[in-house]
Design an enzyme around this catalytic site. Structure first.
Site, PDB file in Angstrom:
ATOM      1  N   GLN A 120       0.828  -1.205   0.000  1.00  0.00           N
ATOM      2  CA  GLN A 120       0.000   0.000   0.000  1.00  0.00           C
ATOM      3  C   GLN A 120       0.865   1.260   0.000  1.00  0.00           C
ATOM      4  OE1 GLN A 120      -3.159  -0.409  -0.373  1.00  0.00           O
ATOM      5  NE2 GLN A 120      -3.904   1.698  -0.211  1.00  0.00           N
ATOM      6  N   GLU A 131       2.492 -26.219   8.132  1.00  0.00           N
ATOM      7  CA  GLU A 131       2.858 -26.593   9.505  1.00  0.00           C
ATOM      8  C   GLU A 131       1.792 -26.182  10.524  1.00  0.00           C
ATOM      9  OE1 GLU A 131       6.844 -26.603  10.836  1.00  0.00           O
ATOM     10  OE2 GLU A 131       7.680 -26.620   8.810  1.00  0.00           O
TER      11      GLU A 131
END
Length: 381
Positions: free
Chosen positions: A336, A363
């Site tokens: 941004q 994971e």
């Protein structure tokens, strides 16, 4: 808790940082574009001892404490997230189970090759029908005399097409559920092992992710890791350690995005002044830096508990949850700040955002991490 780094820890951090800046960062974008596996970089990492950080010295490793491992992995991730993923899987889910649960003979046979980087390690738990529900493993291991015969499919296996040794989880008795799951040390050069396909991924593109197939794959009983039925426990203990590493990896990716955004904000001029002078940008940078620091401390806290031999399931899950969510947010803010240029592949922040996104999935998803944390909290009452 003393958070002052020792001289050895600073040396490890600085060595990894120097390597990442000189060897990884300059070619990270190119490797991402070409989906090029970083074989030469990994060879050099093996020479530096970065692939043997979890391996004791008597087996050829450069064994360090877990905070030191986090420091090194963070720096590698800052330079190239995909390379850090290969390193993390090799060290914590490749080497660590063998260090923790292997026999002396298994350690002496396999660990020196893994520690040096001659062999790459991996972890094969996930299947098409067993993702977050890890106990639903359907790959079978049938005992025949002094051997086991493996049949089944594993999916989303990091380095599945590159690893020489995989920690593979299969069931010896489906009726027992999790208690039937058993761990095996699989040499991928033996007959019966096949790489079925390589995933085309959004991010971490220089790290290859494979679907692998076992078709009457025979291995000796001596390559069983632990006892029959201990595989689920081995997998969960391994993932506790692995999640600390993923937290450190996420911090490294976020740092890369933050540092790029800060530099850009100081250079980019709009309305007659650098955009860093605008409060909106300053607040974004402040939030980004605060999140990075908090995530790092959560990872170190879990690492210290692990090194003290204390149960760290909750702390590892907290570190992974916070750090990976933070990394996605930081990378989004970085893009941004860059504005339209951030969306262009001519700048690195779009790659950081793509790479960070998967850390909330592998994971243990963020949702599973919240379940793990809640379960641990309720047990403490």
């Amino acid at each position: 808790m003393d958070l002052t780094l020792s001289e050895e820890q600073r040396m490890i951090r600085d060595m990894a940082r120097d390597f990442a800046e000189k060897e990884l960062a300059p070619r990270a974008a190119e490797r991402d574009e070409k989906e090029e596996f970083p074989s030469e970089a990994l060879r050099k990492m093996g020479e530096l001892g970065l692939l043997g950080l979890m391996v004791p010295e008597e087996y050829g490793g450069s064994f360090v404490d877990t905070v030191s491992y986090c420091l090194a992995l963070e720096e590698i991730a800052r330079g190239c997230a995909a390379t850090s993923l290969i390193m993390a899987v090799h060290c914590t889910t490749g080497c660590y189970p063998l260090v923790r649960f292997g026999t002396e003979e298994q350690k002496r046979r396999y660990l020196p090759k893994l520690a040096s980087g001659e062999w790459l390690g991996g972890f094969a738990l996930t299947e098409p029908g067993a993702g977050s529900d890890a106990a639903a493993v359907a790959t079978t291991a049938v005992r025949e005399g002094d051997s086991y015969i493996l049949n089944g499919v594993k999916t989303f296996i990091t380095s599945g097409n590159q690893a020489r040794l995989l920690n593979v989880f299969a069931t010896v008795d489906r009726s027992k559920g999790a208690k039937g799951i058993t761990a095996f040390l699989v040499d991928t050069t033996r007959p019966g092992f096949q790489v079925d396909s390589i995933e085309k991924k959004m991010g971490m593109r220089a790290s290859h992710t494979a679907q692998i197939v076992f078709q009457d794959y025979r291995l000796p009983v001596e390559d069983r890791l632990g006892e029959e039925g201990e595989g689920f426990k081995i997998a969960m203990v391994t993932l506790d350690a692995g999640r600390i590493g993923i937290a450190a990896q996420a911090v490294g990716i976020a740092r890369a995005a933050f540092e790029a955004a800060r530099r850009y904000a100081l250079e980019r001029v709009q309305f007659g002044q650098p955009i860093a002078q605008f409060q909106a940008i300053q607040w974004m940078l402040a939030d980004m830096a605060t999140g990075i620091e908090a995530a790092r401390l959560l990872a170190w806290s879990a690492a210290l508990k692990k090194d003290r031999g204390e149960r760290h399931t909750k702390e590892a899950a907290m570190a992974k949850l916070f750090a990976t969510e933070m990394a996605s947010e930081v990378c989004d803010k970085a893009l941004q700040i860059y504005g339209g240029y951030g969306y262009s592949r001519d700048y690195p922040v779009e790659r950081y955002l793509r790479d960070a996104r998967v850390t909330r999935i592998y994971e243990g998803t963020s949702e599973i991490m919240r379940l793990v944390i809640a379960n641990q909290l309720l047990r403490e009452v």
